[in-house]
Design an enzyme around this catalytic site. Structure first.
Site, short mmCIF file in Angstrom:
data_model
loop_
_atom_site.label_atom_id
_atom_site.label_comp_id
_atom_site.label_asym_id
_atom_site.label_seq_id
_atom_site.Cartn_x
_atom_site.Cartn_y
_atom_site.Cartn_z
N ASP A 162 0.86 -1.18 0.00
CA ASP A 162 0.00 0.00 0.00
C ASP A 162 0.89 1.23 0.00
OD1 ASP A 162 -2.14 1.76 0.30
OD2 ASP A 162 -2.81 0.96 2.23
N HIS A 163 0.34 2.34 -0.42
CA HIS A 163 1.05 3.61 -0.36
C HIS A 163 1.06 4.14 1.08
CE1 HIS A 163 0.19 4.44 -4.89
NE2 HIS A 163 1.41 3.96 -4.72
N TYR A 187 -4.91 4.82 1.24
CA TYR A 187 -6.09 4.10 0.75
C TYR A 187 -5.88 3.38 -0.58
CZ TYR A 187 -7.45 7.98 3.77
OH TYR A 187 -7.49 8.92 4.78
N HIS A 188 -4.71 2.78 -0.78
CA HIS A 188 -4.45 2.11 -2.05
C HIS A 188 -3.90 0.70 -1.86
CE1 HIS A 188 -3.66 6.47 -3.66
NE2 HIS A 188 -4.95 6.21 -3.59
N PRO A 189 -4.54 -0.18 -1.08
CA PRO A 189 -4.02 -1.54 -0.93
C PRO A 189 -4.12 -2.33 -2.23
CG PRO A 189 -6.21 -1.37 0.05
CD PRO A 189 -5.80 0.03 -0.34
#
Length: 530
Positions: A290-291, A466-468
């Site tokens: 993730d980010h 919020y980028h898994p």
């Protein structure tokens, strides 16, 4: 009995439902655990601030304690509503870097290089700027410049230029690097989610049925072939059968969970949870990443046209409500993260490894903590972390949340890059363009001056942006879950179509890439031989 059953009504599921039901000779069922996307807070862009506070349309997951975050649990919000996270996100349209997709292809995934996926980005898009070599018009997904941008977005861009970064008017064009204003998935002053783009216009098709409040519990298998889905709906356990394929689009956190609940995954882990192994596939749930992101927040009490809780802010908000209701314009058309950039943490980097999001308000604890007064925030996130984690089962209860471990900052290089990014972000915010509004960092970050203090601040405050991705990785290695056609290895009639298939995270926001993935998958599904 349906030809196709789609699990998950998020971005990918909405695309597949629309594209596959274009053929009147096939039948399609879409199962979404959340409700319909009827809330005004979804459709009014600025409503995302209240959605963050009240947890509406949100799974509200937490990670397991993260050693890299000083033992804190991270927050993992995911959309639980038609449109999925595209109904609750900040609506930024960003594709990532050309090199991201070429890397996918080089890792044994033919057909996924940049030149091959660009047509799907263009097909999905209706860019109000018009068509060119990089952009499309006439597609379902409306992309536009902000209708009523706050004056401080361009001020941030000016500050970025003063700090030595080039202005980039199009992060999705010929080059990604630089600072500029983001384009957004809006239309006529409203959020334009994947549900509004793909699903809403086609709900009346007689061959498409949408089930909301339908929580999938497992995929039904017969002799290593997916034949249907079991789900909770209206207080009952129900089943649907699929004649052609089951399409799993539940996202990077729940697609691996559903596979494991169905007996597809690591034999040892399934055994631990009392689940019979129907197909030993050890990569399910591995490669999660993730980010990781950290936010610097500043007080700016004189800048009353920034968002904030004050008497002036309340008066402006009331005016904004009437303006949005009447004209779909004004301050409530904001996505808050109006400006940003893609920059290199050091000059030797071949491509940008950091992303900035400039927020026109004080963002604390994902917007869940109420803060008074006016100010601004800036995110810096690491675009290609090396740390890898996992999604595992906590139990065989299909309604229990999964164990989510992104392993944030588990590799030292991730911390070093994020520290460099924090310093660059602070450098931009100190430029004359922003200095005129006399912003003052909140004490927690202001006290972080030495490298040791900056590292401590990051470990105390960093979290997801919020980028898994990656937990059902695409490829041909021993821990890969799907092949280049997104078919689950060793199982017939089952594909995964969502962010979980990304071999490596893209250098940017993930919603547009997920829509592209589903557009490409729809073509592959349509040409499959049954």
């Amino acid at each position: 009995m349906f030809d196709y059953i789609i699990i998950g009504g998020g971005s990918a599921g909405c695309v597949l439902a629309a594209r596959l039901s274009e053929n009147p000779d096939v039948t399609v069922a879409l199962l979404e655990a959340g409700p319909a996307d009827s809330s005004v807070l979804i459709h009014c862009p600025a409503g995302l601030a209240l959605i963050a506070k009240n947890g509406q349309a949100n799974w509200k997951f937490d990670t397991v304690p993260q050693p890299g975050l000083n033992g804190r649990q991270g927050y993992q919000p995911r959309g639980k509503v038609l449109g999925g996270s595209s109904s609750v996100n900040a609506m930024i349209y960003a594709r990532g870097h050309r090199a991201d997709y070429d890397h996918w292809a080089a890792e044994g995934n033919p057909g996924w290089g940049y030149d091959e996926v660009l047509p799907y980005f263009k097909r999905a898009e209706h860019n109000e700027r018009g068509a060119d070599a990089f952009h499309g018009t006439g597609g379902p997904l409306n992309v536009m410049d902000l209708r009523s941008p706050n004056r401080f977005g361009p001020v941030f861009v000016e500050a970025g230029q003063q700090a030595g970064f080039a202005h980039n008017p199009d992060f999705n064009g010929a080059g990604q690097e630089g600072v500029g204003m983001f384009q957004v998935t809006h239309k006529n002053g409203e959020r334009f989610s994947a549900a509004k783009a793909y699903l809403t216009p086609n709900r009346a098709r007689p061959n498409l049925r949408v089930f909301t409040g339908a929580h999938t519990t497992r995929i039904l298998l017969e002799r290593k072939r997916a034949v249907g889905v079991e789900f909770h709906h209206e207080g009952e356990v129900k089943q649907l059968k699929a004649k052609r394929e089951v399409l799993l689009c539940a996202g990077a956190l729940q697609s691996p969970q559903i596979l494991m609940l169905s007996g597809i995954g690591s034999h040892d882990h399934l055994l631990e949870n009392g689940i019979a192994t129907l197909h030993d596939l050890p990569g399910v749930g591995q490669n999660l990443h993730d980010h990781v992101d950290v936010v610097l927040v500043a007080e700016a009490p004189q800048a009353k046209d920034l968002f904030g809780l004050s008497l002036t802010g309340m008066v402006r908000a009331i005016k904004g409500i009437f303006e949005w209701r009447k004209l779909r314009s004004g301050m409530l058309t904001t996505n808050f993260a109006e400006a940003g950039g893609f920059i290199k943490s050091q000059a030797s980097e071949p491509i940008p490894d950091l992303q900035l999001h400039f927020v026109i308000g004080k963002l604390v604890n994902h917007g869940r903590t109420t803060t008074f007064g006016h100010g601004y925030s800036c995110h810096v996130c690491l675009l290609r972390p090396r740390s890898r984690g996992s999604v595992r089962l906590d139990s065989k209860d299909p309604l229990a949340p999964p164990l989510i471990d992104p392993n944030f900052l588990g590799v030292r290089d991730d911390m070093d890059r994020l520290m460099r990014g924090f310093k660059l972000m602070r450098h931009i915010l100190s430029q004359p363009a922003l200095a005129t509004i006399h912003g003052k960092e909140l004490p927690a970050s202001a006290a972080a001056q030495s490298d040791a203090q900056i590292e401590h601040f990051i470990r105390d405050h960093a979290d997801t942006i919020y980028h898994p991705v990656g937990s059902c990785r695409m490829g041909n290695g021993p821990l890969d879950v799907v092949d280049a056609r997104l078919c689950v290895r060793g199982i017939e009639a089952l594909r995964v179509v969502d962010a979980s298939i990304m071999p490596r995270i893209v250098g940017g926001n993930t919603n547009a890439p997920v829509i592209m993935i589903a557009e490409k998958a729809a073509d592959m599904i349509k040409t499959a031989q049954y």
